[in-house]
Write an enzyme that holds these catalytic residues in place. Structure first.
Site, PDB file in Angstrom:
ATOM      1  N   LYS A   1       0.840  -1.206   0.000  1.00 48.02           N
ATOM      2  CA  LYS A   1       0.000   0.000   0.000  1.00 48.02           C
ATOM      3  C   LYS A   1       0.872   1.251   0.000  1.00 48.02           C
ATOM      4  O   LYS A   1       2.077   1.171   0.303  1.00 48.02           O
ATOM      5  CB  LYS A   1      -0.901  -0.020   1.234  1.00 48.02           C
ATOM      6  CG  LYS A   1      -0.145   0.110   2.556  1.00 48.02           C
ATOM      7  CD  LYS A   1      -1.046  -0.137   3.758  1.00 48.02           C
ATOM      8  CE  LYS A   1      -0.261  -0.047   5.052  1.00 48.02           C
ATOM      9  NZ  LYS A   1      -0.991  -0.608   6.198  1.00 48.02           N
TER      10      LYS A   1
ATOM     11  N   TYR B   1      18.434  29.145   8.304  1.00 50.77           N
ATOM     12  CA  TYR B   1      17.284  29.935   8.756  1.00 50.77           C
ATOM     13  C   TYR B   1      17.214  29.957  10.278  1.00 50.77           C
ATOM     14  O   TYR B   1      17.399  28.925  10.928  1.00 50.77           O
ATOM     15  CB  TYR B   1      15.982  29.326   8.225  1.00 50.77           C
ATOM     16  CG  TYR B   1      15.823  29.447   6.731  1.00 50.77           C
ATOM     17  CD1 TYR B   1      15.821  30.700   6.116  1.00 50.77           C
ATOM     18  CD2 TYR B   1      15.658  28.320   5.939  1.00 50.77           C
ATOM     19  CE1 TYR B   1      15.662  30.809   4.735  1.00 50.77           C
ATOM     20  CE2 TYR B   1      15.489  28.423   4.572  1.00 50.77           C
ATOM     21  CZ  TYR B   1      15.499  29.663   3.970  1.00 50.77           C
ATOM     22  OH  TYR B   1      15.337  29.764   2.623  1.00 50.77           O
TER      23      TYR B   1
END
Ligand SMILES: *Cc1c(COP(=O)(O)O)cnc(C)c1O
Length: 358
Positions: free
Chosen positions: A35, A256
């Site tokens: 899946k 950042y």
């Protein structure tokens, strides 16, 4: 030249992991769970590699199943969530897909459907996960009606899903197993209960069919071990390369938010991988990365397409040098734990454009 970021799929490791499943559960049939695009590995590729050695595949939707049928996969394919709308049933019958029935609604639709041939049904009982499935006391009447129904092909099978098998000490797995086996014995049905944690840790859950997912991909289902300790080999090798190396000065901050500051003059590398590729943004400074096969720590925040690494232990590292983010010699379980998640999620987040055959 193109961006050096790749998720290589090691087909020998995949096959070895299937052999590990069979060594644990030698008398059981194997339903390989592919899946969610085979947990990010590419369902078509994985199904092709495994098809001659498994008894069935499991997916989450008709769309995923049809993708496999279209590439020539003829093995039984089980829809783990059954169907979502009654109009899926004709295609399910035509393509010979097998369905899990877990709600009365699905059951009613199936009784009424006009389909060209009967479908194989897995009746799902809820043994305490409390997600999908009927209560144990609801099963017998439903089973009897399904048995009478001309839309249902024999044999009807009984399945359930374990809630706490990844905790080897948890008593509820034994309770779930007892409840499940008692019901199966009473109705004389073929059974399936075990996921990877059940296969590796709970032999009494093996029943007639096992349903391995994560272990096929070479990841431990347990929070306290890594693949190697479970006799598994990591299938996905998430690779990139250094795209910049520079010498920064003492006091320079990285990335950042300037969350990491150089304690001394030092070489810093930039690697072409980021959260847009599926590398976890929550991986903190200190998360290991292999540069030229040796561990260095990630420093600063993970960006969309890049991360930065401390190269003090490798002053000669240069642009183009190979980087491994997880795979052989760098357990994904370790990265997942540092990033506050599990290997399952990291694998599923890898973007399909990255996938590449070695
Ligand atoms: C996903 C899934 C599995 C496989 O679980 P793993 O922990 O990956 O082995 C087995 N059974 C069901 C019903 C599932 O949804």
């Amino acid at each position: 030249m193109s961006r050096p970021t790749r998720a290589f799929i090691d087909s020998a490791a995949l096959r070895a992991n299937l052999q590990r499943v069979k060594a644990c559960a030698p008398r059981q049939r194997v339903m390989a769970v592919v899946k969610s695009n085979a947990y990010g590995h590419g369902a078509i590729k994985v199904a092709k590699l495994l098809q001659s050695d498994v008894d069935a595949f499991a997916v989450r939707s008709v769309e995923e199943a049809l993708q496999l049928r279209e590439t020539g996969i003829r093995k039984p394919i089980v829809l783990l969530e059954g169907f979502f709308q009654s109009n899926e049933l004709p295609e399910i019958a035509k393509q010979e897909l097998q369905i899990v029935i877990h709600t009365s609604k699905q059951f009613e639709y199936l009784l009424k459907a006009r389909i060209e041939k009967p479908v194989t049904v897995w009746l799902k009982v809820d043994t305490s996960l409390h997600r999908l499935g009927f209560r144990p006391d609801e099963i017998e009447p439903i089973y009897k009606m399904l048995k009478q129904c001309s839309n249902v092909a024999p044999p009807i099978r009984l399945m359930s899903h374990l809630s706490c098998a990844d905790d080897r000490q948890d008593a509820s797995t034994e309770e779930q197993t007892q409840m499940f086996m008692a019901l199966a014995r009473h109705l004389e049905l073929e059974t399936s209960l075990a996921n990877s944690a059940g296969i590796l840790g709970w032999p009494q859950t093996h029943c007639d069919w096992v349903r391995p997912g994560i272990m096929l991909y070479g990841v431990s289902p347990f929070p306290d071990s890594v693949a190697r300790q479970e006799g598994l080999q990591p299938v996905m090798q998430l690779q990139s390369a250094l795209i910049s190396v520079k010498r920064l000065r003492k006091g320079d901050s990285i990335g950042y938010g300037a969350t990491w500051t150089c304690p001394q003059a030092m070489p810093v590398g930039v690697v072409a991988i980021g959260y847009a590729d599926g590398y976890p943004r929550h991986a903190p400074s200190g998360t290991p990365v292999l540069v030229n096969g040796r561990r260095v720590p990630l420093i600063g925040r993970v960006s969309m397409d890049m991360i930065t690494v401390d190269l003090r232990s490798q002053p000669n590292a240069s642009i183009g040098d190979p980087v491994l983010l997880w795979g052989k010699n760098l357990p994904i379980e370790e990265i997942a734990s540092l990033a506050g998640t599990i290997g399952y999620e990291l694998l599923c987040n890898i973007n399909s454009p990255l996938k590449q055959t070695p």
